[in-house]
Scaffold this motif. Structure first.
Motif, short mmCIF file in Angstrom:
data_model
loop_
_atom_site.label_atom_id
_atom_site.label_comp_id
_atom_site.label_asym_id
_atom_site.label_seq_id
_atom_site.Cartn_x
_atom_site.Cartn_y
_atom_site.Cartn_z
N ASN A 1 0.81 -1.21 0.00
CA ASN A 1 0.00 0.00 0.00
C ASN A 1 0.84 1.26 0.00
O ASN A 1 0.39 2.30 -0.46
N SER A 2 2.05 1.20 0.55
CA SER A 2 2.88 2.40 0.61
C SER A 2 3.38 2.81 -0.78
O SER A 2 3.78 3.95 -0.96
N TYR A 3 3.35 1.91 -1.75
CA TYR A 3 3.73 2.29 -3.11
C TYR A 3 2.77 3.33 -3.69
O TYR A 3 3.12 4.10 -4.54
N HIS A 4 1.55 3.36 -3.17
CA HIS A 4 0.57 4.34 -3.64
C HIS A 4 1.00 5.76 -3.30
O HIS A 4 0.55 6.70 -3.93
N ALA B 1 2.59 8.02 -6.20
CA ALA B 1 1.82 8.80 -7.19
C ALA B 1 1.87 10.30 -6.87
O ALA B 1 2.23 11.09 -7.74
N TYR C 1 6.72 2.70 -9.23
CA TYR C 1 5.29 2.73 -8.93
C TYR C 1 4.50 1.80 -9.85
O TYR C 1 3.72 0.96 -9.39
N HIS C 2 4.71 1.93 -11.14
CA HIS C 2 3.93 1.12 -12.08
C HIS C 2 4.36 -0.33 -12.09
O HIS C 2 3.55 -1.21 -12.38
N VAL D 1 2.50 -1.33 -8.61
CA VAL D 1 1.06 -1.12 -8.51
C VAL D 1 0.33 -1.65 -9.74
O VAL D 1 -0.81 -2.09 -9.65
N VAL E 1 -3.06 1.89 -14.03
CA VAL E 1 -4.13 2.66 -13.38
C VAL E 1 -4.97 3.27 -14.49
O VAL E 1 -4.45 3.98 -15.35
N TYR F 1 -1.99 13.65 -13.16
CA TYR F 1 -2.09 13.19 -11.77
C TYR F 1 -3.40 13.67 -11.13
O TYR F 1 -4.13 12.88 -10.53
N TYR G 1 -6.05 10.90 -10.13
CA TYR G 1 -6.06 10.51 -8.71
C TYR G 1 -6.87 11.43 -7.80
O TYR G 1 -7.27 11.00 -6.72
N TYR H 1 -7.62 0.55 -10.50
CA TYR H 1 -6.38 -0.23 -10.55
C TYR H 1 -6.65 -1.51 -11.31
O TYR H 1 -7.50 -2.31 -10.94
#
Length: 158
Positions: free
Chosen positions: A4-7, A10, A60-61, A64, A67, A134, A138, A145
Protein backbone atom coordinates in the motif's frame (compact mmCIF):
# COMPACT_ATOMS: atom_id res chain seq x y z
CA UNK A 1 8.09 -1.14 1.49
CA UNK A 2 4.57 -2.52 2.13
CA UNK A 3 2.39 -2.80 -0.97
CA UNK A 4 0.00 0.00 0.00
CA UNK A 5 2.88 2.40 0.61
CA UNK A 6 3.73 2.29 -3.11
CA UNK A 7 0.57 4.34 -3.64
CA UNK A 8 2.37 7.25 -1.95
CA UNK A 9 4.63 7.39 -5.01
CA UNK A 10 1.82 8.80 -7.19
CA UNK A 11 1.67 12.16 -5.36
CA UNK A 12 5.46 12.13 -5.05
CA UNK A 13 5.64 11.83 -8.84
CA UNK A 14 3.39 14.87 -9.23
CA UNK A 15 5.55 16.83 -6.77
CA UNK A 16 8.73 15.88 -8.64
CA UNK A 17 7.10 16.93 -11.94
CA UNK A 18 5.97 20.20 -10.38
CA UNK A 19 9.47 20.91 -9.12
CA UNK A 20 10.93 20.14 -12.55
CA UNK A 21 8.37 22.50 -14.14
CA UNK A 22 9.28 25.31 -11.74
CA UNK A 23 13.00 24.79 -12.33
CA UNK A 24 12.55 24.69 -16.11
CA UNK A 25 10.60 27.94 -16.01
CA UNK A 26 13.17 29.60 -13.73
CA UNK A 27 16.00 28.34 -15.95
CA UNK A 28 14.33 29.87 -18.98
CA UNK A 29 13.89 33.22 -17.21
CA UNK A 30 17.51 33.17 -16.03
CA UNK A 31 18.95 32.52 -19.49
CA UNK A 32 16.81 35.33 -20.91
CA UNK A 33 18.37 37.57 -18.25
CA UNK A 34 21.82 36.26 -19.24
CA UNK A 35 22.27 34.78 -15.75
CA UNK A 36 24.09 31.70 -17.03
CA UNK A 37 25.15 30.23 -13.67
CA UNK A 38 21.58 30.41 -12.32
CA UNK A 39 20.26 28.94 -15.59
CA UNK A 40 22.74 26.08 -15.39
CA UNK A 41 21.86 25.33 -11.75
CA UNK A 42 18.13 25.28 -12.53
CA UNK A 43 18.48 23.08 -15.59
CA UNK A 44 20.76 20.56 -13.88
CA UNK A 45 18.33 20.51 -10.95
CA UNK A 46 15.41 20.00 -13.35
CA UNK A 47 17.28 17.05 -14.84
CA UNK A 48 17.82 15.59 -11.36
CA UNK A 49 14.14 16.02 -10.44
CA UNK A 50 13.06 14.50 -13.76
CA UNK A 51 15.41 11.55 -13.26
CA UNK A 52 14.04 11.00 -9.74
CA UNK A 53 10.53 11.21 -11.19
CA UNK A 54 11.30 8.60 -13.85
CA UNK A 55 12.77 6.18 -11.28
CA UNK A 56 9.79 6.68 -8.96
CA UNK A 57 7.28 6.39 -11.82
CA UNK A 58 8.79 3.12 -13.07
CA UNK A 59 8.88 1.66 -9.55
CA UNK A 60 5.29 2.73 -8.93
CA UNK A 61 3.93 1.12 -12.08
CA UNK A 62 6.02 -2.00 -11.60
CA UNK A 63 4.60 -2.48 -8.10
CA UNK A 64 1.06 -1.12 -8.51
CA UNK A 65 0.31 -2.01 -12.11
CA UNK A 66 -1.83 -0.11 -14.57
CA UNK A 67 -4.13 2.66 -13.38
CA UNK A 68 -7.18 3.47 -15.52
CA UNK A 69 -9.05 6.75 -15.73
CA UNK A 70 -12.61 6.55 -14.37
CA UNK A 71 -14.03 9.72 -15.93
CA UNK A 72 -16.85 9.32 -18.43
CA UNK A 73 -18.26 11.44 -21.22
CA UNK A 74 -16.45 14.43 -22.70
CA UNK A 75 -13.85 14.55 -19.88
CA UNK A 76 -12.59 11.13 -20.96
CA UNK A 77 -11.78 12.56 -24.41
CA UNK A 78 -10.05 15.53 -22.79
CA UNK A 79 -8.01 13.20 -20.56
CA UNK A 80 -6.81 11.11 -23.50
CA UNK A 81 -6.15 14.22 -25.60
CA UNK A 82 -3.70 15.25 -22.85
CA UNK A 83 -2.39 11.76 -22.04
CA UNK A 84 -1.53 10.51 -25.54
CA UNK A 85 0.82 13.36 -26.55
CA UNK A 86 2.19 13.36 -22.98
CA UNK A 87 3.21 9.69 -23.25
CA UNK A 88 4.68 10.08 -26.74
CA UNK A 89 6.64 13.22 -25.83
CA UNK A 90 7.80 11.69 -22.53
CA UNK A 91 9.59 9.04 -24.57
CA UNK A 92 11.04 11.68 -26.89
CA UNK A 93 12.16 14.06 -24.14
CA UNK A 94 14.51 11.62 -22.40
CA UNK A 95 17.14 11.43 -25.18
CA UNK A 96 16.45 15.04 -26.17
CA UNK A 97 17.09 16.39 -22.65
CA UNK A 98 20.19 14.24 -22.23
CA UNK A 99 21.56 15.51 -25.55
CA UNK A 100 20.76 19.13 -24.67
CA UNK A 101 22.50 18.89 -21.30
CA UNK A 102 25.43 17.04 -22.89
CA UNK A 103 26.02 19.88 -25.36
CA UNK A 104 25.90 22.46 -22.56
CA UNK A 105 28.30 20.52 -20.34
CA UNK A 106 30.71 20.16 -23.27
CA UNK A 107 30.48 23.93 -23.94
CA UNK A 108 28.98 23.29 -27.36
CA UNK A 109 26.60 26.19 -26.89
CA UNK A 110 25.56 26.65 -30.50
CA UNK A 111 24.36 23.03 -30.63
CA UNK A 112 22.90 23.41 -27.14
CA UNK A 113 20.84 26.46 -28.12
CA UNK A 114 19.65 24.88 -31.35
CA UNK A 115 18.32 21.73 -29.66
CA UNK A 116 17.14 23.54 -26.49
CA UNK A 117 14.64 25.47 -28.61
CA UNK A 118 12.87 22.13 -29.10
CA UNK A 119 13.72 20.49 -25.78
CA UNK A 120 12.46 23.21 -23.44
CA UNK A 121 8.85 23.52 -24.69
CA UNK A 122 8.48 19.74 -25.02
CA UNK A 123 9.94 19.15 -21.54
CA UNK A 124 7.64 21.84 -20.13
CA UNK A 125 4.64 20.20 -21.80
CA UNK A 126 5.54 16.79 -20.40
CA UNK A 127 6.15 18.17 -16.90
CA UNK A 128 3.00 20.31 -16.76
CA UNK A 129 0.73 17.66 -18.25
CA UNK A 130 2.21 15.09 -15.86
CA UNK A 131 0.82 17.13 -12.98
CA UNK A 132 -2.51 17.67 -14.79
CA UNK A 133 -2.80 13.92 -15.45
CA UNK A 134 -2.09 13.19 -11.77
CA UNK A 135 -4.90 15.50 -10.65
CA UNK A 136 -7.33 14.13 -13.20
CA UNK A 137 -6.47 10.49 -12.51
CA UNK A 138 -6.06 10.51 -8.71
CA UNK A 139 -7.70 13.62 -7.24
CA UNK A 140 -10.65 14.65 -9.41
CA UNK A 141 -11.69 11.11 -10.39
CA UNK A 142 -11.23 7.81 -8.58
CA UNK A 143 -8.46 5.71 -10.14
CA UNK A 144 -9.22 2.17 -11.29
CA UNK A 145 -6.38 -0.23 -10.55
CA UNK A 146 -6.03 -2.87 -13.24
CA UNK A 147 -4.47 -6.28 -12.76
CA UNK A 148 -1.57 -5.88 -10.41
CA UNK A 149 2.01 -6.02 -11.49
CA UNK A 150 3.74 -9.38 -10.93
CA UNK A 151 5.36 -8.25 -7.65
CA UNK A 152 2.01 -7.13 -6.22
CA UNK A 153 0.25 -10.33 -7.28
CA UNK A 154 2.98 -12.46 -5.68
CA UNK A 155 2.88 -10.49 -2.41
CA UNK A 156 -0.92 -10.62 -2.28
CA UNK A 157 -0.83 -14.40 -2.77
CA UNK A 158 1.39 -14.86 0.31
Amino acid sequence: MPINSYHALAPLNAILNGCATTLLLAGYVFIRQKRVAAHRACMISAMIFSTAFLASYLLYHYEVGNVRFSGVGWIRAVYFAILIPHVILAGVIVPLAITTVYFALRSRFQSHRRIARWTWPLWMYVSVTGVVIYFMLYRIYTPIYSPAAPAVAEAAAR
